[in-house]
Design a protein around this motif. Structure first.
Motif: not given
Length: 130
Positions: A41, A61, A65, A68-69, A73, A99
């Motif tokens: 990130r 994670e 996941d 998806s994040s 966003r 995802s």
């Protein structure tokens, strides 16, 4: 044409070194590596990547996941995301696709040798998102 800029998310130093060196030297990709989802990130906030390639099992994670994040966003462009896993794909496929995972690559069969199949999958995934 400029080389594609990739972000490899993998916590195994051996796999990271082998994959990044091979994709760079044999296939002409620019590649940065990080070991965790949190580092991913941070990296994507600082740099634009043509594709993220992530291990399924990360220290903080899962790769699903993470996909998806990143792709969920608000205000962020969707980035092609390849899930790089040694796990059976059948059990992961439906959730992964929902995802934001664009493609899958098996560590066992495609992360060896010159990785021609892996490199081709990366190029096709990026081109499908252009």
């Amino acid at each position: 044409m400029a080389p594609y800029n990739l972000l490899l998310v993998e916590d195994s130093e051996f796999i990271t070194r082998h994959v990044s060196e091979t994709l760079r030297s044999k296939h002409g990709f620019e590649i940065e590596t990080v070991p965790t989802a949190a580092d991913t990130r941070t990296a994507i906030e600082e740099t634009s990547y043509d594709c993220v390639i992530s291990s399924y099992e990360l220290p903080d994670e899962t790769g699903i996941d993470l996909a998806s994040s990143i792709n969920g966003r608000a205000g962020s462009p969707e980035v092609p995301f390849i899930l790089f896993t040694g796990n059976p794909l059948e059990s992961l496929a439906e959730e992964a696709l929902k995802s934001g995972v664009s493609a899958f690559v098996s560590k066992s069969s495609h992360a060896t040798g010159d990785m021609n199949v892996f490199a081709n999958r990366i190029r096709l995934t990026i081109q499908a998102h252009e």
